[in-house]
Design an enzyme around this catalytic site. Structure first.
Site, PDB file in Angstrom:
ATOM      1  CG  ASP A 179     -75.523  -6.332 -15.512  1.00 55.34           C
ATOM      2  OD1 ASP A 179     -74.444  -5.758 -15.752  1.00 55.34           O
ATOM      3  OD2 ASP A 179     -76.626  -5.898 -15.926  1.00 55.34           O
ATOM      4  CE  LYS A 180     -70.919  -1.450 -13.449  1.00 56.45           C
ATOM      5  NZ  LYS A 180     -70.884   0.048 -13.589  1.00 56.45           N
ATOM      6  CG  HIS A 181     -77.369  -0.512 -11.726  1.00 59.66           C
ATOM      7  ND1 HIS A 181     -77.657  -0.093 -13.003  1.00 59.66           N
ATOM      8  CD2 HIS A 181     -77.931   0.396 -10.902  1.00 59.66           C
ATOM      9  CE1 HIS A 181     -78.356   1.019 -12.956  1.00 59.66           C
ATOM     10  NE2 HIS A 181     -78.539   1.343 -11.689  1.00 59.66           N
ATOM     11  CB  SER A 182     -72.607   2.367 -11.390  1.00 57.37           C
ATOM     12  OG  SER A 182     -72.297   3.653 -10.910  1.00 57.37           O
ATOM     13  CB  THR A 188     -73.018   3.074 -19.892  1.00 56.94           C
ATOM     14  OG1 THR A 188     -72.448   3.115 -18.585  1.00 56.94           O
ATOM     15  CG2 THR A 188     -72.335   1.995 -20.692  1.00 56.94           C
ATOM     16  NE  ARG A 238     -89.574   7.155  -6.525  1.00 58.36           N
ATOM     17  CZ  ARG A 238     -88.412   6.563  -6.836  1.00 58.36           C
ATOM     18  NH1 ARG A 238     -88.357   5.664  -7.793  1.00 58.36           N
ATOM     19  NH2 ARG A 238     -87.322   6.868  -6.174  1.00 58.36           N
ATOM     20  CB  SER A 281     -86.836   2.585  -8.964  1.00 55.68           C
ATOM     21  OG  SER A 281     -86.463   3.148 -10.186  1.00 55.68           O
ATOM     22  CE  LYS A 324     -84.390   1.494 -13.821  1.00 51.59           C
ATOM     23  NZ  LYS A 324     -85.053   2.535 -13.061  1.00 51.59           N
ATOM     24  CE  LYS A 325     -78.464  -3.068 -14.439  1.00 52.15           C
ATOM     25  NZ  LYS A 325     -77.536  -3.467 -15.487  1.00 52.15           N
TER      26      LYS A 325
HETATM   27  N1  URA Z   1     -82.259   5.419 -10.308  1.00 49.29           N
HETATM   28  C1  URA Z   1     -83.363   4.710 -10.616  1.00 49.29           C
HETATM   29  O1  URA Z   1     -83.396   3.970 -11.605  1.00 49.29           O
HETATM   30  N2  URA Z   1     -84.436   4.838  -9.823  1.00 49.29           N
HETATM   31  C2  URA Z   1     -84.451   5.608  -8.725  1.00 49.29           C
HETATM   32  O2  URA Z   1     -85.451   5.644  -8.040  1.00 49.29           O
HETATM   33  C3  URA Z   1     -83.296   6.359  -8.426  1.00 49.29           C
HETATM   34  C4  URA Z   1     -82.204   6.239  -9.226  1.00 49.29           C
END
Ligand code: URA
Length: 449
Positions: A82-85, A122, A170, A185, A189-190
């Protein structure tokens, strides 16, 4: 350990052991740790930082605080990648990259988000496609990842449960901008998606979450090394966000551009080149290509043969959308009632662009949200946006505005002229500033835009 003792230790600059970090994060997820304790902990980390072992422990604890997807029982013939931006303007890479990598043998279970501030999302883009369901059942999601090789959807079930509450605290305690907290964070998730490898696209420049090169490099290095330390080999590309990435910004307009790239029509565009650079790294890290040349050849073949476009079509149809979206996108994507060019009022080269302001222009047009949960207008946005260095004059506009009304088009035109400055053509700039390997080593490929 008492929660207050964990906070005290971090407040006093001590390194926390992994079990204490896990206890704290589990307490966020099950509600036994209070918001004031989360805020105090976040501030202690913000001020005193975390070493790599702590960062890895925090990432793993957030990843494990909810469901962790497992693909082993699916007998997939290729790697789960996968990719995350970190997010940008005109960043429609995912829609091209996921199907393209799938056409080369990867399996891409991409869980995406909505627009945030000036950056697009997205999911919002995909919802321009009629009947596209971003919340399929888990069985449907898994089937699609196996059969089409790609599914781009919204958050399913209960991934990284602790992150939502942690992030919300936060957000109101001035502790978002902390590298260990951001990394845990994003990666929590990823990595909960059960990946064999990950590639991060860390944007840098005026339209990015981390605008300075130094901050982007620090984030990219931290993400690559912490994810790899947590068991998912991860590389990071630092890519340019000093101008809108695609030639368009909005929702339907970006989907149309992504489909054009998948049809092989925009081979010289920045969107194509950044997507290809990310895909090359993904194929290599997933073991689908030996080296850059091998990866490039596979990608070129997948695009030229129509296989990448076909994967996109299969994904869209599998999630309820029209099966002929690639052939007839103009028939399905919503159109704004007012579409008109915006001229600069002079001529010259485009010397600078306030990318963040262009993103906000799309939000003002209704293409993004001012409040969480608000509805958005998928049809509005900007297209044919001039690139830095391009000559604009009475023939070549700065961009086309797609608006709901003449008055809104006029407002957007004013913002656009303010955000784009004419002058000398700026020197060519890197499109991919740097690539960070899973071990944190940084190289500069020198790809110019
Ligand atoms: N995106 C996130 O999912 N978490 C962060 O802390 C900052 C950007």
């Amino acid at each position: 350990m008492l929660i207050a003792e964990i906070i005290r230790a971090k407040r006093d600059g001590k390194a926390l052991e992994a079990p204490a970090i896990r206890q704290f994060v589990n307490g966020i997820a099950d509600g036994s740790v209070g918001d004031e304790q989360i805020g105090a902990f976040a501030m202690a980390v913000f001020l005193n930082d975390m070493n790599d072992a702590e960062r890895i422990a925090l990432t793993e604890a957030i990843r494990d605080s909810g469901e962790v997807l497992n693909w082993h029982d699916m007998d997939l013939p290729g790697p789960v990648i996968d990719k995350h931006s970190t997010g940008g303007v005109g960043d429609v890479v995912s829609l091209v990259l996921g199907p393209w990598v799938a056409a080369c043998g990867g399996h891409v279970p991409m869980i995406s988000g909505r627009g945030l501030g000036h950056t697009g999302g997205t999911l919002d883009k995909l919802e321009s496609i009629p009947d596209y369901d971003i919340t399929p059942s888990s069985a449907q999601f898994r089937r699609l990842v196996k059969d089409a090789g790609v599914a781009i959807i919204g958050q399913t079930g209960d991934l990284a449960t602790a992150d939502k509450r942690f992030y919300a605290v936060r957000d109101v305690t001035a502790t978002v901008e902390s590298i260990p907290l951001i990394v845990a964070s994003i990666l929590g998730k990823k990595l909960a998606c059960g990946l064999d490898a990950l590639v991060m696209d860390v944007k840098t420049g005026g339209g990015a979450f981390m605008p300075t090169h130094e901050a982007s490099r620090e984030l990219a290095r931290a993400i690559a090394t912490i994810a790899t330390g947590a068991g998912t080999p991860t590389s990071a590309l630092i890519t340019d966000m000093d101008q809108v990435l695609a030639g368009s910004a909005g929702n339907a307009v970006e989907v149309a551009e992504a489909i054009a790239v998948l049809r092989g029509e925009r081979r010289d565009s920045r969107l194509y080149r950044v997507t290809r650079a990310l895909a090359v790294v993904m194929l290599k890290s997933g073991g689908l290509a030996r080296d850059d040349a091998d990866a490039g050849a596979r990608l070129d073949k997948a695009l030229a043969s129509g296989a990448a476009a076909e994967r996109f079509a299969r994904m869209v149809a599998g999630l309820g959308g029209p099966a002929d979206i690639v052939e007839r996108s103009e028939h399905y994507l919503p159109k704004a009632p007012v579409v008109r060019p915006v001229f600069a009022g002079g001529s010259g080269h485009l010397a600078a662009m306030d990318t963040r302001a262009l993103g906000m222009t799309v939000v003002e047009l209704g293409g993004g949200r001012r409040q969480a949960g608000a509805a958005i207008d998928h049809a509005v946005g900007l297209s044919d946006i001039a690139a830095l260095g391009e000559r604009v004059d009475g023939e070549r506009p700065l961009a086309f505005v797609h608006a709901r009304s003449e008055a809104e088009a006029e407002r957007a035109a004013t913002s656009l002229r303010e955000a784009m400055r004419l002058g000398e053509a700026p020197p060519p700039r890197p499109l991919v500033h740097a690539i960070v390997a899973p071990d944190g080593r940084l190289s500069e490929p020198g790809d110019q835009s």
